[in-house]
Structure formats: C-alpha cells, structure tokens
Design an enzyme around this catalytic site. Structure first.
Site, PDB file in Angstrom:
ATOM      1  N   HIS A 119      -1.174  -0.029  -9.197  1.00 34.28           N
ATOM      2  CA  HIS A 119      -1.675  -1.374  -8.905  1.00 34.28           C
ATOM      3  C   HIS A 119      -1.840  -2.165 -10.195  1.00 34.28           C
ATOM      4  O   HIS A 119      -2.416  -1.669 -11.172  1.00 34.28           O
ATOM      5  CB  HIS A 119      -3.037  -1.303  -8.201  1.00 34.28           C
ATOM      6  CG  HIS A 119      -2.950  -0.887  -6.771  1.00 34.28           C
ATOM      7  ND1 HIS A 119      -4.007  -0.344  -6.078  1.00 34.28           N
ATOM      8  CD2 HIS A 119      -1.921  -0.925  -5.885  1.00 34.28           C
ATOM      9  CE1 HIS A 119      -3.637  -0.075  -4.840  1.00 34.28           C
ATOM     10  NE2 HIS A 119      -2.375  -0.424  -4.707  1.00 34.28           N
ATOM     11  N   ARG A 130       4.682   4.871  -3.194  1.00 35.89           N
ATOM     12  CA  ARG A 130       5.270   4.056  -2.133  1.00 35.89           C
ATOM     13  C   ARG A 130       6.518   4.758  -1.607  1.00 35.89           C
ATOM     14  O   ARG A 130       7.183   5.505  -2.336  1.00 35.89           O
ATOM     15  CB  ARG A 130       5.644   2.672  -2.661  1.00 35.89           C
ATOM     16  CG  ARG A 130       4.466   1.872  -3.214  1.00 35.89           C
ATOM     17  CD  ARG A 130       4.958   0.558  -3.814  1.00 35.89           C
ATOM     18  NE  ARG A 130       3.861  -0.264  -4.328  1.00 35.89           N
ATOM     19  CZ  ARG A 130       3.422  -0.215  -5.594  1.00 35.89           C
ATOM     20  NH1 ARG A 130       4.013   0.600  -6.458  1.00 35.89           N
ATOM     21  NH2 ARG A 130       2.419  -0.982  -5.992  1.00 35.89           N
ATOM     22  N   ARG A 162      -0.034   6.950   1.466  1.00 31.65           N
ATOM     23  CA  ARG A 162      -0.520   6.301   0.240  1.00 31.65           C
ATOM     24  C   ARG A 162      -2.004   5.973   0.379  1.00 31.65           C
ATOM     25  O   ARG A 162      -2.802   6.265  -0.513  1.00 31.65           O
ATOM     26  CB  ARG A 162       0.302   5.040  -0.011  1.00 31.65           C
ATOM     27  CG  ARG A 162      -0.070   4.251  -1.266  1.00 31.65           C
ATOM     28  CD  ARG A 162       0.997   3.176  -1.467  1.00 31.65           C
ATOM     29  NE  ARG A 162       0.625   2.151  -2.417  1.00 31.65           N
ATOM     30  CZ  ARG A 162       0.770   2.262  -3.727  1.00 31.65           C
ATOM     31  NH1 ARG A 162       1.229   3.378  -4.250  1.00 31.65           N
ATOM     32  NH2 ARG A 162       0.456   1.257  -4.529  1.00 31.65           N
ATOM     33  N   HIS A 185       2.770   3.142   4.481  1.00 29.43           N
ATOM     34  CA  HIS A 185       1.719   3.331   3.484  1.00 29.43           C
ATOM     35  C   HIS A 185       0.629   4.294   3.948  1.00 29.43           C
ATOM     36  O   HIS A 185      -0.374   4.464   3.254  1.00 29.43           O
ATOM     37  CB  HIS A 185       1.068   1.989   3.131  1.00 29.43           C
ATOM     38  CG  HIS A 185       1.848   1.201   2.118  1.00 29.43           C
ATOM     39  ND1 HIS A 185       2.976   1.686   1.495  1.00 29.43           N
ATOM     40  CD2 HIS A 185       1.646  -0.038   1.603  1.00 29.43           C
ATOM     41  CE1 HIS A 185       3.446   0.779   0.656  1.00 29.43           C
ATOM     42  NE2 HIS A 185       2.658  -0.269   0.702  1.00 29.43           N
ATOM     43  N   LYS A 240       6.921  -1.720  -8.443  1.00 31.33           N
ATOM     44  CA  LYS A 240       7.232  -3.144  -8.353  1.00 31.33           C
ATOM     45  C   LYS A 240       7.432  -3.712  -9.755  1.00 31.33           C
ATOM     46  O   LYS A 240       6.746  -3.345 -10.700  1.00 31.33           O
ATOM     47  CB  LYS A 240       6.096  -3.882  -7.640  1.00 31.33           C
ATOM     48  CG  LYS A 240       5.953  -3.493  -6.169  1.00 31.33           C
ATOM     49  CD  LYS A 240       4.852  -4.289  -5.499  1.00 31.33           C
ATOM     50  CE  LYS A 240       4.751  -3.961  -4.005  1.00 31.33           C
ATOM     51  NZ  LYS A 240       3.684  -4.728  -3.329  1.00 31.33           N
ATOM     52  N   TYR A 243     -10.094   0.796  -1.214  1.00 35.37           N
ATOM     53  CA  TYR A 243     -10.270   2.202  -0.876  1.00 35.37           C
ATOM     54  C   TYR A 243     -11.705   2.677  -1.076  1.00 35.37           C
ATOM     55  O   TYR A 243     -12.112   3.672  -0.485  1.00 35.37           O
ATOM     56  CB  TYR A 243      -9.301   3.061  -1.692  1.00 35.37           C
ATOM     57  CG  TYR A 243      -7.875   2.724  -1.381  1.00 35.37           C
ATOM     58  CD1 TYR A 243      -7.312   3.035  -0.149  1.00 35.37           C
ATOM     59  CD2 TYR A 243      -7.078   2.042  -2.293  1.00 35.37           C
ATOM     60  CE1 TYR A 243      -6.004   2.695   0.162  1.00 35.37           C
ATOM     61  CE2 TYR A 243      -5.772   1.704  -1.999  1.00 35.37           C
ATOM     62  CZ  TYR A 243      -5.246   2.023  -0.774  1.00 35.37           C
ATOM     63  OH  TYR A 243      -3.961   1.676  -0.472  1.00 35.37           O
TER      64      TYR A 243
END
Length: 329
Positions: A301, A180, A278, A275, A204, A310
């Site tokens: 994730h 990120r 990414r 993003h 995160k 994806y």
C-alpha cells in the site's frame, strides 16, 4: 456553459475530435508517466468521456471542446446527475479522481488556464469492511485443495494432479503473502526464492517489493516446481511460475477462478472475490501482533490509510470473540 442531461447509463458517446486527441495524450501520460495499468487507463477514459457527453450535450455538435470549457458548476451538475442515477459512492469517487487527475494535467500542459476541479468535493467511498476467513476456514480451504490433488493422483490423471498442485501453491502463496491476484499471476520462476522463502512481487505502478512466506507455502511451491510444473510446461511457458493447462502463463481470470472455487467449496463464509485471501492475510497478521507498518509493506500500500481498514476488521473480530466467550459480555 450550458449542460444537457447525461447520456443513459452504459451509453457513452465519443468526445469531439480535439477532446479525443487530448484523451489519447493523457492516456499516454497515465501509461508511461504514471505507470497505470491498462484497466485503470480504460476506466479513466470512460469516465472522462462520460463527463464530455454530459458537458457538451449528447447528440449536439461533435466539434464542441467540452474539456476546454467545462467549469466547476458543470462538474457539480455532472456529479449531482450521477447521484440521481443512483451510482455507487465508490463509482462517483473514482470518476471524480479521474477528472481531477485529467484537469490538473491539462493545466500543466498549458491546455487550460485554470483547474475547475480544485473546488469539487468528492463523496467518500462506502466504508464497508471486507469479509475475511477465520483461521480454521483458511486451513480448511487449503485442505480441500489438497484433497483434489490426492483424488487426481488416485485416478492416475497426471495433468489434473498437476493443476490441483498448482492451485494449492497459488492459494498458499496468496494467503501467506497477501499478494494481489495479478501479482501472483505475473510471477516468474526466478521471482521466488525457496531457500530464503521470499517472493518478489510487482505491484501497481510497477513498484516492486519482496515479501516473506512460510513453510507451508514453500512446501507447496517446491512440489509445484519439482513435480507438477514439468507436466504442464511447454515451449510457450517461458519463465512463468504458474502455468495453465496448455502450458502458457496462468491468467488473472484463472487465478480468480481458483480462489472463487475454493471459497465456494467452504460453504460457510461470505468472503468472495479476488481480494478475499489478501484481506484475510492482512487481518490475520494484525491479529497475530504485526504492526500496521509491516502489514502496509506486505500489501504494497502506498498509503497507511489504506491499510488501516484492517485494524477495524481485527477489532470487530475481537469484539465478536469477546461476546461469545466472556460471561459478562
């Protein structure tokens, strides 16, 4: 409980004194208990104040305690009113998530006997697939950034050459790791191991992960650290890996600007936003044969479901190539 019309979009009146006290305590729980980012905390509080204004009635007695009295029907009317306003499904889903988290917390704190959000169904976000770069476009993105380094050197502009070299390293690292933008901006020098070609990213919830990167990113980072970073370094630089023109740590907005300028210079892609690289990195990993679990680890994730988007991107790219190449497509 009688509900009133929601406040006009963009105008969210303050909640009652008791509601605000609960919100502040909840904000502390988000920050320190769940490790949520300042942006997430701000978004959740805005969403909850929007609910309070709708449930209590904008302009009515400010002493009303909306969060103690709101019920499932109030929540459904609130959701229906936002649908009528034409809010995006992603916005509705985020607001419902904020309310669910908050009301469940109120019950755990003993501030409410029941959770009215348990029977609230949230709209699924739009399943829009991200735009990604083709491999040739990714190569050209870096090549164009390299051209700016050479141009600045030819002009004997050392600060501009240093900034251009930084931008190449940033783009290489974003594309190599799928990080990120905020994760790259937060990197310290010691977070990067050039010998092992790994970077320690903090994502995160302050979750850390170590991701590998390849030789091109390693070369760009080595040049930045040995040649370019010392030109911009100042007392305020500290341990920051990437620096701005005044020597401070590069900001998230600056990194986004680097990505946006690079994508704009390509001129032949719809990929935009922080993003973009990414998404591109994840798609190219899957195209190259990486399994979904590996990509999940790379991207940081928490859920494999987030990574699965994806696979659809890769299938669409495969289908596009098939239609262009196969005589019976």
């Amino acid at each position: 409980m009688t509900s009133a019309s929601p406040p006009r979009r963009g105008a969210v009146p303050p909640a009652s004194a008791r509601d605000e006290a609960w919100l502040e305590a909840f904000a502390e729980h988000l920050r320190h208990g769940l490790g949520r980012s300042p942006r997430t905390v701000t978004a959740y509080l805005t969403d909850l104040r929007h609910l309070a204004a709708h449930a209590a009635g904008a302009g009515e007695d400010a002493s009303a305690n909306a969060f103690a009295e709101v019920d499932t029907e109030d929540l459904r009317r609130w959701l229906a009113a936002m649908r009528e306003e034409g809010l995006a499904r992603a916005t509705l889903a985020r607001r419902v998530a904020a309310v669910r988290t908050f009301l469940a917390w109120l019950v755990r704190q003993g501030l409410r006997p029941t959770d009215p959000a348990l029977r609230l169904s949230a709209p699924a976000p739009d399943a829009r697939l991200p735009h990604v770069l083709h491999r040739a476009q990714a190569d050209r993105l870096i090549a164009l950034a390299e051209e700016r380094v050479h141009a600045a050197r030819a002009a004997r502009d050392r600060p501009a050459a240093a900034v251009a070299a930084r931008d190449v390293a940033v783009l290489e690292l974003l594309y190599a790791t799928g990080a990120r933008v905020a994760e790259v901006a937060a990197l310290d020098v010691d977070d990067v191991d050039l010998d092992r070609r790994t970077a320690l990213l903090t994502g995160k919830g302050d979750r850390q992960r170590t991701v590998p990167f390849g030789a091109p990113a390693a070369a760009a980072l080595d040049r930045w650290l040995r040649v370019a970073r010392p030109i911009l370094a100042a007392e305020r630089s500290g341990a920051a890996l990437f620096l701005g023109v005044r020597g401070g740590r590069v900001g998230v907005r600056q990194v986004r600007a680097v990505v946006d300028a690079g994508l704009e210079a390509l001129g032949d892609t719809a990929a935009r936003g922080p993003h973009a690289l990414r998404h591109t990195a994840a798609t190219h990993l899957l195209d190259g044969g990486a399994d979904l679990r590996t990509v999940q680890e790379m991207l940081g994730h928490a859920s494999l479901r987030t990574t699965q988007v994806y696979t659809h991107v890769s299938i669409d790219r495969l289908r596009e190539g098939y239609r262009q190449a196969h005589p019976r497509a």
